[in-house]
Design a protein around this motif. Sequence first.
Motif, short mmCIF file in Angstrom:
data_model
loop_
_atom_site.label_atom_id
_atom_site.label_comp_id
_atom_site.label_asym_id
_atom_site.label_seq_id
_atom_site.Cartn_x
_atom_site.Cartn_y
_atom_site.Cartn_z
N PHE A 53 -50.00 44.91 -28.11
CA PHE A 53 -50.91 44.27 -27.15
C PHE A 53 -51.09 42.80 -27.48
O PHE A 53 -51.42 42.44 -28.61
N HIS A 54 -50.85 41.94 -26.49
CA HIS A 54 -51.06 40.50 -26.66
C HIS A 54 -52.38 40.16 -26.00
O HIS A 54 -52.46 39.93 -24.79
N SER A 55 -53.43 40.11 -26.81
CA SER A 55 -54.78 39.94 -26.29
C SER A 55 -54.95 38.62 -25.57
O SER A 55 -55.60 38.56 -24.52
N LEU A 56 -54.41 37.54 -26.12
CA LEU A 56 -54.59 36.23 -25.50
C LEU A 56 -53.94 36.18 -24.12
O LEU A 56 -54.55 35.69 -23.16
N LEU A 57 -52.71 36.67 -24.01
CA LEU A 57 -52.05 36.69 -22.70
C LEU A 57 -52.84 37.50 -21.70
O LEU A 57 -52.98 37.12 -20.53
N PHE A 58 -53.39 38.64 -22.16
CA PHE A 58 -54.22 39.43 -21.25
C PHE A 58 -55.46 38.65 -20.83
O PHE A 58 -55.83 38.63 -19.65
N GLY A 59 -56.12 38.01 -21.79
CA GLY A 59 -57.32 37.24 -21.46
C GLY A 59 -57.04 36.14 -20.46
O GLY A 59 -57.80 35.94 -19.50
N LEU A 60 -55.96 35.41 -20.66
CA LEU A 60 -55.58 34.35 -19.73
C LEU A 60 -55.25 34.92 -18.34
O LEU A 60 -55.69 34.39 -17.31
N HIS A 61 -54.48 35.99 -18.33
CA HIS A 61 -54.10 36.64 -17.07
C HIS A 61 -55.34 37.19 -16.35
O HIS A 61 -55.45 37.08 -15.12
#
Length: 380
Positions: A301-309
């Motif tokens: 899981f890439h938390s930062l990419l999810f947060g940005l998305h």
Amino acid sequence: MKKLDALLSGSKIGMLTNQSAYGWEHDYHFRTIKAKYGLKKLFLPEHGLFAELQDQVSGSSLSYNLGDTQILNLYGDAEESLVPSPESLDGLDTILIDIRDVGARYYTFLTSALYLLQTVDRKNREGGHRIKVVVFDSPNPAGSKVEGSPLEEKYSSFVGIPGVPHRHGLTAAGLLEFYKDTFGLDFEFYSFGKMYSKSYDPFLWVPPSPNIPSFTTCFVYAGLCLLEGTNLSEGRGTTRPFETFGAPYLNDSDERLRKTLEEPQKGVFRLRPLRMIPTFHKHAGKVCGGFQILLEKPSEFHSLLFGLHLLRTLREFYPVDFSYLKGPYEFRSDLSAIELLVGDDFLLGYLDGKRSYLEAEEYLSEKESLWRKETKAYRK
């Protein structure tokens, strides 16, 4: 332990710590240190000694009875309180840092540690007796995975040291040793990594701050902390902060929204639709539609990419209701919270629709690779 005894026996110790330093001899480490070696001064980070206080709340009202140990608060009413004065180190020859980080640059404990180390450096350069630094290390609960890009200098703040990515992948000792070398700090540095037993055991988790209640919170924090810069609730005031999010305007029954949010990392996590009523903080007492993040493959899981998305998607789905917060954030008022947290013009451009998800993913992959190379010698 013989080396530790040799370093600390007879020393005049000042210690930066809180309740997360627990387990050595089944007690809080500051108590063990005080009993074994003596403790002259106790430096307290944000949230207080026992994580009593919420985020951005001054600790100046807290008091503890620790006998002859002097207590110095490093999160007060003004920005000046964040940096200890050289005089606060008078009478000390050892600074002991023993506090759990959760692996993200916004988490303020290791920033407080850096400010303390910079004061040690100034004190040592003034001459007279020298102060050494000892770090009790522990595993990074978020693991060694790296996420994000180096913070740009203009976005520097208490929640961001320039050059550090959003999720650094280092232990506390690793990052502090990196700071020592990067900023050319002058002191002897020692680290010990056997003060914690079963540090990854979720049944023995001690919350380092009020809104990191669970070991699993650490895997989503790097991305979901971005919600602090928006009018979305990041779950403060619920039992699962950062693992849940929502707002009164968010339609948790919208399947198109859920699938859009899940699509880029499909199969790595799922979103569970829910309703929540935060008891404090954003939208306190209001019914919010939202989701819980359920990690199926935490290491992927890439938390930062999810947060940005997540932020870009909600801005597109709710152009009238969604907004970024304005006003002071962690003692800075010239820039918005989202700018300080993202800290990168390229990624801010992505949030504004100027970049695609694929471009952001490729950009982050390159920056993360460079950080891993830069910090290879500091990985414990």
